[in-house]
Design a protein around this motif. Structure first.
Motif, PDB file in Angstrom:
ATOM      1  N   ASN A 146     -34.061  49.100  51.282  1.00  8.04           N
ATOM      2  CA  ASN A 146     -34.833  48.530  52.380  1.00  8.04           C
ATOM      3  C   ASN A 146     -36.315  48.672  52.047  1.00  8.04           C
ATOM      4  OD1 ASN A 146     -36.428  49.091  55.126  1.00  8.04           O
ATOM      5  ND2 ASN A 146     -34.758  47.652  55.534  1.00  8.04           N
ATOM      6  N   ILE A 147     -37.020  47.546  52.006  1.00  7.70           N
ATOM      7  CA  ILE A 147     -38.415  47.556  51.573  1.00  7.70           C
ATOM      8  C   ILE A 147     -39.282  48.385  52.519  1.00  7.70           C
ATOM      9  CG2 ILE A 147     -40.428  46.126  51.085  1.00  7.70           C
ATOM     10  CD1 ILE A 147     -38.237  45.827  49.031  1.00  7.70           C
ATOM     11  N   ALA A 148     -39.025  48.310  53.820  1.00  8.57           N
ATOM     12  CA  ALA A 148     -39.829  49.073  54.789  1.00  8.57           C
ATOM     13  C   ALA A 148     -39.659  50.575  54.582  1.00  8.57           C
ATOM     14  CB  ALA A 148     -39.456  48.671  56.207  1.00  8.57           C
ATOM     15  N   ARG A 149     -38.426  51.029  54.415  1.00  5.59           N
ATOM     16  CA  ARG A 149     -38.206  52.457  54.149  1.00  5.59           C
ATOM     17  C   ARG A 149     -38.885  52.858  52.844  1.00  5.59           C
ATOM     18  NH1 ARG A 149     -32.716  51.332  55.615  1.00  5.59           N
ATOM     19  NH2 ARG A 149     -32.207  52.142  57.694  1.00  5.59           N
ATOM     20  N   HIS A 150     -38.782  51.991  51.846  1.00  6.61           N
ATOM     21  CA  HIS A 150     -39.379  52.283  50.548  1.00  6.61           C
ATOM     22  C   HIS A 150     -40.886  52.483  50.663  1.00  6.61           C
ATOM     23  CE1 HIS A 150     -40.243  51.342  46.158  1.00  6.61           C
ATOM     24  NE2 HIS A 150     -39.267  52.225  46.088  1.00  6.61           N
ATOM     25  N   ILE A 151     -41.524  51.677  51.488  1.00  9.19           N
ATOM     26  CA  ILE A 151     -42.977  51.743  51.637  1.00  9.19           C
ATOM     27  C   ILE A 151     -43.395  52.956  52.470  1.00  9.19           C
ATOM     28  CG2 ILE A 151     -44.960  50.600  52.721  1.00  9.19           C
ATOM     29  CD1 ILE A 151     -43.714  47.935  51.850  1.00  9.19           C
ATOM     30  N   PHE A 152     -42.699  53.210  53.579  1.00  5.43           N
ATOM     31  CA  PHE A 152     -43.147  54.224  54.523  1.00  5.43           C
ATOM     32  C   PHE A 152     -42.564  55.613  54.300  1.00  5.43           C
ATOM     33  CE2 PHE A 152     -44.234  50.485  57.077  1.00  5.43           C
ATOM     34  CZ  PHE A 152     -45.467  50.863  57.590  1.00  5.43           C
TER      35      PHE A 152
END
Length: 289
Positions: A146-152
């Motif tokens: 998940n890109i959002a989890r990866h970023i945050f």
């Protein structure tokens, strides 16, 4: 999950009164416009605007919403978001369907060997990705990321935040995307759970979510600081997949003749070297093609 009250309140707090002809002095304590000022400039009664901002006015007309969008200085994405929030049906909407990617689309990913390419849904869950995308994100397979989890949420000293050369920009774009998705799919439990998880574990996410910004990014610059090859200044193009609601094909490319182009080719060659090593491994099952 997404709220008309928050959206209207945050938008009016950002409008410069002077830009709409309202004189102010040092005694003014309100950030942006007051409710009665928004109502007057939009041509509606103060009582009606208060009820609208509180979520008590149902099904406002398109003319009223367009007038509010004009006064609040909304762009096209924000205007559509306002219409969506204000005119939600009373009955619960259907949850977004789980995405099933056709095999033909997976073949398309493999036909893009010189650029990282992957498919994401509205939650920023990666459904599939090509080999170069796996090398870029350090994740094989890409499916399940998940890109959002990866970023945050990923460890900044590992492969998460350190991968994004412009992390603050990425966080704003990501929250804006999720806000927009929340407006489109208010009854998606997986999206609600993701937003809740990010809010619990990330101060940055909570602060940005409170701003109620919405963004629809279809193309633009994306900068990476890859731990193996260094700077990758790439161009991102998002292609909506018409048969898969909310799903996009994302392709990241580098301009020919640039350092980023050379670094991307180097990354691809490192992947090819790994593949050749695997082919020659004595532990490889030679019965497999």
């Amino acid at each position: 999950m997404d709220d008309l009250s928050d959206f209207l309140r945050t938008r009016r707090s950002r409008v410069d009164p002077g830009s709409v002809g309202i004189a102010t002095d040092s005694r003014r304590r309100v950030a942006g416009l007051r409710r009665e000022e928004v109502a007057h400039l939009s041509g509606v009664s103060v009582d009606y605007y208060v009820r609208l901002e509180q979520g008590r006015a149902r099904q406002p007309s398109a003319q009223v919403l367009d007038a509010l969008a004009r006064v609040l200085g909304l762009d096209e994405v924000e205007r559509e978001h306002l219409h969506r929030l204000a005119r939600r049906p009373q009955r619960p909407a259907k949850s977004a369907p789980n995405v099933r990617i056709r095999p033909e689309l997976l073949r398309v990913l493999d036909l893009i060997p010189d650029a990282p390419a992957f498919i994401v849904d509205h939650r920023l869950d990666v459904v599939a990705g090509n080999r170069l995308a796996e090398l870029l994100y350090g994740r094989s397979p890409m499916k399940g990321l998940n890109i959002a989890r990866h970023i945050f949420l990923d460890d900044p000293d590992d492969e998460g935040r350190s991968l994004y050369a412009e992390w603050e920009v990425c966080t704003r774009d990501t929250v804006g995307h999720l806000r927009l998705a929340a407006g489109k799919y208010p009854d998606d439990p997986k999206l609600s759970a993701l937003i809740g998880e990010l809010a619990v574990h990330s101060d940055r996410f909570r602060k940005l979510w409170a701003r109620a910004d919405v963004r629809s990014r279809t193309h633009g610059r994306k900068a990476f600081a890859h731990p193996l090859v260094g700077t990758l200044d790439l161009h991102q193009e998002n292609f909506a997949l018409p048969e898969e609601t909310g799903t996009e094909l994302v392709v990241l490319s580098a301009e020919s003749g640039t350092e980023s182009h050379d670094n991307l080719r180097l990354l691809a060659s490192l992947g090819a070297t790994d593949a050749r090593t695997l082919d020659r491994s004595p532990n490889r099952d030679m019965t497999q093609p």
